[in-house]
Design a protein around this motif. Sequence first.
Motif, mmCIF file in Angstrom:
data_model
loop_
_atom_site.group_PDB
_atom_site.id
_atom_site.type_symbol
_atom_site.label_atom_id
_atom_site.label_comp_id
_atom_site.label_asym_id
_atom_site.label_seq_id
_atom_site.Cartn_x
_atom_site.Cartn_y
_atom_site.Cartn_z
ATOM 1 N N MET A 129 0.821 -1.210 0.000
ATOM 2 C CA MET A 129 0.000 0.000 0.000
ATOM 3 C C MET A 129 0.860 1.267 0.000
ATOM 4 O O MET A 129 0.469 2.297 -0.561
ATOM 5 C CB MET A 129 -0.934 0.010 1.216
ATOM 6 N N THR A 130 2.026 1.194 0.610
ATOM 7 C CA THR A 130 2.947 2.342 0.593
ATOM 8 C C THR A 130 3.406 2.618 -0.830
ATOM 9 O O THR A 130 3.466 3.777 -1.270
ATOM 10 C CB THR A 130 4.168 2.067 1.494
ATOM 11 N N TYR A 131 3.706 1.564 -1.553
ATOM 12 C CA TYR A 131 4.109 1.702 -2.959
ATOM 13 C C TYR A 131 2.971 2.303 -3.778
ATOM 14 O O TYR A 131 3.178 3.218 -4.584
ATOM 15 C CB TYR A 131 4.503 0.334 -3.513
ATOM 16 N N VAL A 132 1.755 1.808 -3.565
ATOM 17 C CA VAL A 132 0.577 2.311 -4.281
ATOM 18 C C VAL A 132 0.392 3.801 -3.996
ATOM 19 O O VAL A 132 0.167 4.602 -4.915
ATOM 20 C CB VAL A 132 -0.689 1.525 -3.871
ATOM 21 N N ALA A 176 12.286 -11.582 1.243
ATOM 22 C CA ALA A 176 11.174 -10.683 1.562
ATOM 23 C C ALA A 176 10.966 -9.672 0.442
ATOM 24 O O ALA A 176 9.830 -9.406 0.025
ATOM 25 C CB ALA A 176 11.444 -9.968 2.882
ATOM 26 N N ALA A 177 12.074 -9.123 -0.063
ATOM 27 C CA ALA A 177 11.999 -8.150 -1.151
ATOM 28 C C ALA A 177 11.378 -8.773 -2.396
ATOM 29 O O ALA A 177 10.534 -8.156 -3.068
ATOM 30 C CB ALA A 177 13.393 -7.616 -1.475
ATOM 31 N N GLU A 178 11.759 -10.003 -2.690
ATOM 32 C CA GLU A 178 11.242 -10.703 -3.873
ATOM 33 C C GLU A 178 9.728 -10.930 -3.766
ATOM 34 O O GLU A 178 8.983 -10.701 -4.722
ATOM 35 C CB GLU A 178 11.966 -12.041 -4.014
ATOM 36 N N ILE A 179 9.282 -11.356 -2.580
ATOM 37 C CA ILE A 179 7.859 -11.637 -2.379
ATOM 38 C C ILE A 179 7.021 -10.362 -2.420
ATOM 39 O O ILE A 179 5.973 -10.302 -3.072
ATOM 40 C CB ILE A 179 7.657 -12.382 -1.041
ATOM 41 N N VAL A 180 7.480 -9.317 -1.734
ATOM 42 C CA VAL A 180 6.739 -8.051 -1.726
ATOM 43 C C VAL A 180 6.709 -7.433 -3.117
ATOM 44 O O VAL A 180 5.682 -6.893 -3.550
ATOM 45 C CB VAL A 180 7.352 -7.064 -0.708
ATOM 46 N N LYS A 181 7.823 -7.532 -3.835
ATOM 47 C CA LYS A 181 7.891 -7.004 -5.199
ATOM 48 C C LYS A 181 6.894 -7.719 -6.107
ATOM 49 O O LYS A 181 6.176 -7.087 -6.906
ATOM 50 C CB LYS A 181 9.311 -7.170 -5.735
ATOM 51 N N LYS A 182 6.814 -9.030 -5.974
ATOM 52 C CA LYS A 182 5.881 -9.820 -6.776
ATOM 53 C C LYS A 182 4.439 -9.429 -6.483
ATOM 54 O O LYS A 182 3.627 -9.241 -7.393
ATOM 55 C CB LYS A 182 6.095 -11.307 -6.483
ATOM 56 N N ASP A 183 4.106 -9.296 -5.179
ATOM 57 C CA ASP A 183 2.753 -8.899 -4.785
ATOM 58 C C ASP A 183 2.425 -7.495 -5.283
ATOM 59 O O ASP A 183 1.299 -7.213 -5.711
ATOM 60 C CB ASP A 183 2.607 -8.949 -3.259
ATOM 61 N N THR A 184 3.426 -6.609 -5.213
ATOM 62 C CA THR A 184 3.224 -5.227 -5.649
ATOM 63 C C THR A 184 2.964 -5.154 -7.149
ATOM 64 O O THR A 184 2.033 -4.470 -7.602
ATOM 65 C CB THR A 184 4.455 -4.370 -5.297
ATOM 66 N N ASP A 185 3.781 -5.846 -7.933
ATOM 67 C CA ASP A 185 3.622 -5.831 -9.392
ATOM 68 C C ASP A 185 2.246 -6.368 -9.798
ATOM 69 O O ASP A 185 1.605 -5.843 -10.710
ATOM 70 C CB ASP A 185 4.722 -6.670 -10.049
ATOM 71 N N LYS A 186 1.803 -7.408 -9.096
ATOM 72 C CA LYS A 186 0.510 -8.009 -9.391
ATOM 73 C C LYS A 186 -0.620 -6.994 -9.164
ATOM 74 O O LYS A 186 -1.536 -6.856 -9.978
ATOM 75 C CB LYS A 186 0.294 -9.238 -8.502
ATOM 76 N N LEU A 187 -0.532 -6.270 -8.050
ATOM 77 C CA LEU A 187 -1.568 -5.284 -7.735
ATOM 78 C C LEU A 187 -1.534 -4.096 -8.696
ATOM 79 O O LEU A 187 -2.577 -3.571 -9.100
ATOM 80 C CB LEU A 187 -1.394 -4.792 -6.301
ATOM 81 N N MET A 188 -0.338 -3.659 -9.038
ATOM 82 C CA MET A 188 -0.223 -2.497 -9.932
ATOM 83 C C MET A 188 -0.811 -2.803 -11.311
ATOM 84 O O MET A 188 -1.335 -1.907 -11.986
ATOM 85 C CB MET A 188 1.239 -2.069 -10.052
ATOM 86 N N LYS A 189 -0.719 -4.056 -11.741
ATOM 87 C CA LYS A 189 -1.322 -4.447 -13.018
ATOM 88 C C LYS A 189 -2.848 -4.350 -12.932
ATOM 89 O O LYS A 189 -3.505 -3.935 -13.880
ATOM 90 C CB LYS A 189 -0.903 -5.870 -13.374
ATOM 91 N N VAL A 190 -3.393 -4.751 -11.779
ATOM 92 C CA VAL A 190 -4.845 -4.663 -11.583
ATOM 93 C C VAL A 190 -5.290 -3.205 -11.576
ATOM 94 O O VAL A 190 -6.308 -2.833 -12.184
ATOM 95 C CB VAL A 190 -5.260 -5.338 -10.256
ATOM 96 N N LEU A 191 -4.500 -2.353 -10.935
ATOM 97 C CA LEU A 191 -4.831 -0.931 -10.858
ATOM 98 C C LEU A 191 -4.575 -0.206 -12.170
ATOM 99 O O LEU A 191 -5.104 0.891 -12.387
ATOM 100 C CB LEU A 191 -3.998 -0.259 -9.751
ATOM 101 N N LYS A 192 -3.691 -0.799 -13.037
ATOM 102 C CA LYS A 192 -3.323 -0.173 -14.294
ATOM 103 C C LYS A 192 -2.744 1.218 -14.062
ATOM 104 O O LYS A 192 -3.145 2.182 -14.767
ATOM 105 C CB LYS A 192 -4.531 -0.110 -15.245
#
Length: 320
Positions: free
Chosen positions: A127-130, A304-320
């Motif tokens: 959410m911080t990234y978003v 941890a960085a790899e997992i959070v990055k993966k989750d972040t990229d997935k969400l950002m695609k949904v948000l476009k």
Amino acid sequence: MKVSIIGATGRVGRAAAFCLAEENSVGKLVLFAREESLCKIEGESLDIYDALAAKGIYVSIKTTCDLKDIEDSNVVVLSAGISRKAGEEREDLGVQNAKIVAEYAKKVAEIAPDAIILVITNPVDVMTYVALKASGFKKNKVFGLGNHLDSLRFKTYIAKHFHVHVSEIHTRIVGQHGPQMVPLISSTSIGGIPIEYYSAWDYFTGYEPFDIKKTIEKVKNAGSNIIGKKGATEYGPAFAISNIVTTILNNENKILTVSAYLDRDIEGIEDVCLGVPVKLGIDGIKGILPIKMSESERESFLKAAEIVKKDTDKLMKVLK
């Protein structure tokens, strides 16, 4: 100084409002809620006023459903979103909360362009990234609660075990605010003495040996345990929020572990928000501190960085 809380009707938001109202550095407090919750938040403000009167404290509290009232805020605490339920992982809240956070972050950028945004909504690293991307702010002005509360909990457990004051414990947890949190045992000390030297002390004083793995599991499950027993976490997050906000407003230059955007600052990790030690002051993050880690800690941090990055990229695609 002016502090606004978006999502002030939530249990964390309400508790944070009370904590911040007690702080001398806060002169104006804006509690934002949706129109259907305005009556509830008005009741909260009256209750806070009564409590502050008993302590001889005054702060201006404004309750509102109009975001324009956050104008000129020094700090905006963004805690809006769907709360985690018992047995639910922080990541389960991703898509719905990301849409909420993105919408409010854009509005904050329009109405209070000089504010610092402190993100509380879970999963907080994502959410911080978003919020950072949606607001368009510089990376020093948007950060999340991260591992600050985790680190405080860890310090408390260590202090209780060794029967020493919590101020004598120097440690921190980094990485993800969640299952992939990483305790920095290699740099943990008690009264300036590395914790590894306390095994002999355990033997002579009759204490049980300190079980680090068991303690970390307690930290990881602390939130779920509280939610399971009383329905939500309130006071711990609220005081942690207050701690961060007052550090900013008072320009204290404290080193706290928050979720910050990494751009190759640590271990070459980039384009992800993770819990790391930063120096905080009136301008937000004044610098990300380097971390000295053991090899196992480093491996866990990279994971941890790899997992959070993966989750972040997935969400950002949904948000476009």
